[in-house]
Design a protein around this motif. Structure first.
Motif, short mmCIF file in Angstrom:
data_model
loop_
_atom_site.label_atom_id
_atom_site.label_comp_id
_atom_site.label_asym_id
_atom_site.label_seq_id
_atom_site.Cartn_x
_atom_site.Cartn_y
_atom_site.Cartn_z
N ILE A 141 0.85 -1.20 0.00
CA ILE A 141 0.00 0.00 0.00
C ILE A 141 0.89 1.25 0.00
CG2 ILE A 141 -1.84 1.23 1.21
CD1 ILE A 141 -2.43 -1.46 2.66
N PRO A 142 0.87 2.05 -1.05
CA PRO A 142 1.67 3.29 -1.06
C PRO A 142 1.21 4.21 0.08
CG PRO A 142 0.85 2.77 -3.25
CD PRO A 142 0.13 1.86 -2.31
N PHE A 143 2.17 4.84 0.74
CA PHE A 143 1.82 5.73 1.84
C PHE A 143 1.48 7.11 1.28
CE2 PHE A 143 2.93 8.37 5.65
CZ PHE A 143 1.94 7.86 6.47
N ARG A 144 0.29 7.15 0.66
CA ARG A 144 -0.21 8.40 0.10
C ARG A 144 -1.66 8.57 0.55
NH1 ARG A 144 2.34 6.37 -4.78
NH2 ARG A 144 0.27 5.74 -5.53
N SER A 145 -2.10 9.79 0.63
CA SER A 145 -3.44 10.08 1.15
C SER A 145 -4.52 9.28 0.44
CB SER A 145 -3.74 11.58 1.03
OG SER A 145 -2.84 12.32 1.82
N ALA A 146 -4.46 9.22 -0.88
CA ALA A 146 -5.50 8.52 -1.65
C ALA A 146 -5.53 7.03 -1.32
CB ALA A 146 -5.27 8.73 -3.14
N ALA A 147 -4.35 6.45 -1.07
CA ALA A 147 -4.27 5.01 -0.84
C ALA A 147 -4.69 4.62 0.57
CB ALA A 147 -2.86 4.52 -1.13
N ILE A 148 -4.44 5.49 1.55
CA ILE A 148 -4.71 5.12 2.94
C ILE A 148 -6.02 5.70 3.47
CG2 ILE A 148 -2.25 4.95 3.42
CD1 ILE A 148 -2.41 7.62 4.88
N LYS A 149 -6.70 6.51 2.66
CA LYS A 149 -7.91 7.20 3.12
C LYS A 149 -8.97 6.23 3.62
CE LYS A 149 -11.18 10.81 1.77
NZ LYS A 149 -11.61 11.73 0.69
N GLY A 150 -9.23 5.17 2.91
CA GLY A 150 -10.28 4.23 3.30
C GLY A 150 -9.75 2.97 3.96
N LEU A 151 -8.49 3.00 4.39
CA LEU A 151 -7.86 1.79 4.92
C LEU A 151 -8.53 1.31 6.21
CD1 LEU A 151 -5.60 -0.24 4.45
CD2 LEU A 151 -4.07 1.24 5.77
N LYS A 152 -8.98 2.25 7.04
CA LYS A 152 -9.58 1.88 8.32
C LYS A 152 -10.85 1.05 8.13
CE LYS A 152 -11.57 3.90 12.51
NZ LYS A 152 -11.90 5.17 13.22
N LYS A 153 -11.61 1.33 7.08
CA LYS A 153 -12.87 0.60 6.88
C LYS A 153 -12.62 -0.87 6.56
CE LYS A 153 -15.62 4.57 5.35
NZ LYS A 153 -16.43 5.15 4.25
N ARG A 154 -11.64 -1.14 5.72
CA ARG A 154 -11.40 -2.54 5.36
C ARG A 154 -10.37 -3.22 6.24
NH1 ARG A 154 -7.03 -3.26 1.66
NH2 ARG A 154 -6.03 -1.32 0.99
N LEU A 155 -9.68 -2.43 7.08
CA LEU A 155 -8.72 -3.00 8.02
C LEU A 155 -8.90 -2.31 9.37
CD1 LEU A 155 -6.28 -5.02 8.12
CD2 LEU A 155 -4.80 -3.03 7.79
N PRO A 156 -9.96 -2.64 10.09
CA PRO A 156 -10.24 -1.94 11.36
C PRO A 156 -9.24 -2.25 12.46
CG PRO A 156 -11.77 -3.76 11.03
CD PRO A 156 -11.01 -3.63 9.75
N MET A 157 -8.54 -3.40 12.36
CA MET A 157 -7.57 -3.74 13.39
C MET A 157 -6.38 -4.47 12.77
SD MET A 157 -9.53 -6.86 15.36
CE MET A 157 -10.89 -5.78 15.79
N SER A 158 -5.20 -4.21 13.33
CA SER A 158 -3.98 -4.86 12.89
C SER A 158 -2.85 -4.45 13.81
CB SER A 158 -3.63 -4.46 11.45
OG SER A 158 -2.40 -5.06 11.06
N MET A 159 -1.88 -5.33 13.98
CA MET A 159 -0.64 -4.91 14.65
C MET A 159 0.12 -4.00 13.69
SD MET A 159 0.55 -8.46 16.49
CE MET A 159 0.19 -9.50 15.06
N ILE A 160 0.87 -3.05 14.27
CA ILE A 160 1.61 -2.10 13.44
C ILE A 160 3.07 -2.05 13.88
CG2 ILE A 160 1.89 0.36 12.91
CD1 ILE A 160 -1.06 0.67 12.79
N SER A 161 3.96 -2.02 12.90
CA SER A 161 5.40 -1.91 13.15
C SER A 161 5.98 -0.96 12.12
CB SER A 161 6.06 -3.29 13.05
OG SER A 161 7.46 -3.19 13.13
N CYS A 162 7.04 -0.25 12.51
CA CYS A 162 7.70 0.67 11.58
C CYS A 162 9.20 0.39 11.54
CB CYS A 162 7.46 2.12 11.98
SG CYS A 162 5.74 2.65 11.78
#
Length: 409
Positions: free
Chosen positions: A345-366
């Motif tokens: 998933i490119p880290f751009r506004s258009a790509a991440i705008k609706g991410l919460k709806k289809r991925l409401p939960m996940s572990m996150i690492s950077c």
């Protein structure tokens, strides 16, 4: 401090009142004299931790003066791992005996074993524990400051391997921990010089805080032959220095570096190299993420042997500074976390705008990402749960990217 007879009685009460809550033991009515109740309550309180951390010693019914002694002691897996440094013909000297966990493990291999401890309560505990842990052999127990009686010990026993776990202390104001070798006791540099003066060509195994900088340690400590980062189940527990006064001093970049992770049963997974080999190893970079993503274990990350790992396993990294690896085929025995790539998933506004709806939960690492994990979570509004992992990272072309992955157990 209690005598061995008193300790024996305390341990009997521990067995007798094993099911009694410690608070009730301290305040309630029972046959234990008030003088001994705190010690008995401490033994009962520590039984679960003791059984988890040191199962073999727990079965022998050892006595522990205070909870902090158990917290600071090596776990059973890392203690037994130290046996690899001891030879059957060795005379082992433990200058900082403590609770005796490392001594217990290494003494099983050595021909002769000498334990030294200056703390009176710890010495009394070991005088009770060690004969029970080593019922078939004699161990030499000495009470005193090992640096003060060093010459006497060497004249009598001529140790061939000396184990030291220098005590870390707080600074004068008590505001922070001190991790510099020269600020610990016994002073390792002083010990090396005194052994040289005594013409005692021993090997030293030194346990140090994992907070120490490896390259700085190699630059300032003479006669190091190997440094090992030891982790247990993914958490770095200690640095081990193997110093051999019989051998000439190596250049820092020629010293063997070993990163080891021990699993729950003590099985070791290791990567070994030198900084010369690390620098000479080709840096393999993948132009894009492939089917599987790998994150090295904590021991490898502490050691910095990223190129060596890639060369040994023929794996490419995603970016020079990302330290994540990728492959088309699953490498099941990779020393670290293994993930299956589901989506890039490119880290751009258009790509991440609706991410919460289809991925409401996940572990996150950077990893090598312009935001920290907490900040990224807040920006995306994703809950910390689920079986997937969203990794914020930077790819070969410099683009910030999110990798949605599934954990592989």
């Amino acid at each position: 401090m209690y005598t061995p007879k008193e300790i024996e009685q305390i341990c009997r009460w521990r067995s007798e009142y094993a099911t009694t809550p410690p608070d009730r033991l301290l305040l309630g009515s029972n046959a234990i004299p008030s003088t001994y109740r705190p010690a008995v309550a401490t033994q009962i309180k520590l039984q679960q931790l003791l059984g988890n951390k040191l199962p073999s010693l727990s079965k022998c019914g050892i006595y522990i003066p205070e909870g902090i002694n158990l917290e600071q002691a090596s776990g059973e897996a890392s203690a037994l791992y130290k046996q690899r440094f001891v030879l059957p013909e060795d005379s082992l000297l433990d200058m900082t005996g403590g609770l005796g966990v490392d001594f217990w493990a290494m003494a099983q291999v050595a021909k002769e074993a000498i334990y030294v401890e200056q703390n009176e309560a710890m010495y009394s505990a070991s005088a009770y524990n060690l004969p029970r842990l080593h019922p078939d052999r004699q161990v030499n127990l000495l009470h005193g400051d090992s640096m003060q009686i060093l010459e006497e010990i060497i004249d009598q026993h001529h140790p061939t391997i000396i184990y030291v776990d220098p005590a870390r202390r707080e600074d004068i104001m008590g505001t922070k921990r001190v991790y510099a070798i020269e600020d610990c006791t016994p002073n390792l540099y002083e010990l090396i010089e005194r052994l040289k003066q005594l013409n005692e060509p021993a090997r030293l195994l030194v346990k140090l805080s994992p907070m120490l900088d490896i390259k700085h340690t190699l630059e300032h400590t003479p006669h190091i032959q190997q440094v090992e980062v030891v982790a247990v189940k993914g958490e770095v527990k200690e640095l081990l220095l193997l110093i051999d006064l019989n051998l000439s001093q190596l250049h820092r970049d020629q010293i063997t570096i070993r990163a080891t992770d021990l699993n729950a049963i003590g099985r070791a997974t290791s990567v070994t190299s030198t900084y010369v080999e690390e620098q000479a190893s080709p840096l393999q970079i993948s132009p894009s993420p492939l089917s599987y993503i790998y994150e090295p274990n904590a021991a490898i990350m502490k050691s910095g042997l990223y190129r060596s790992l890639g060369k040994q396993l023929n794996l490419a990294q995603l970016h020079q500074h990302t330290h994540l690896y990728t492959s088309d085929e699953l490498l099941a025995d990779f020393p670290g976390r293994k993930l299956e790539l589901l989506e890039v998933i490119p880290f751009r506004s258009a790509a991440i705008k609706g991410l919460k709806k289809r991925l409401p939960m996940s572990m996150i690492s950077c990893r090598n990402f312009p935001m920290k994990a907490d900040a990224l979570r807040q920006k995306l509004g994703i809950k910390d749960a689920g079986s997937t992992m969203l990794i914020g990272t930077t790819l070969q072309d410099g683009s910030a990217t999110l990798l949605l992955c599934k954990m592989i157990l």
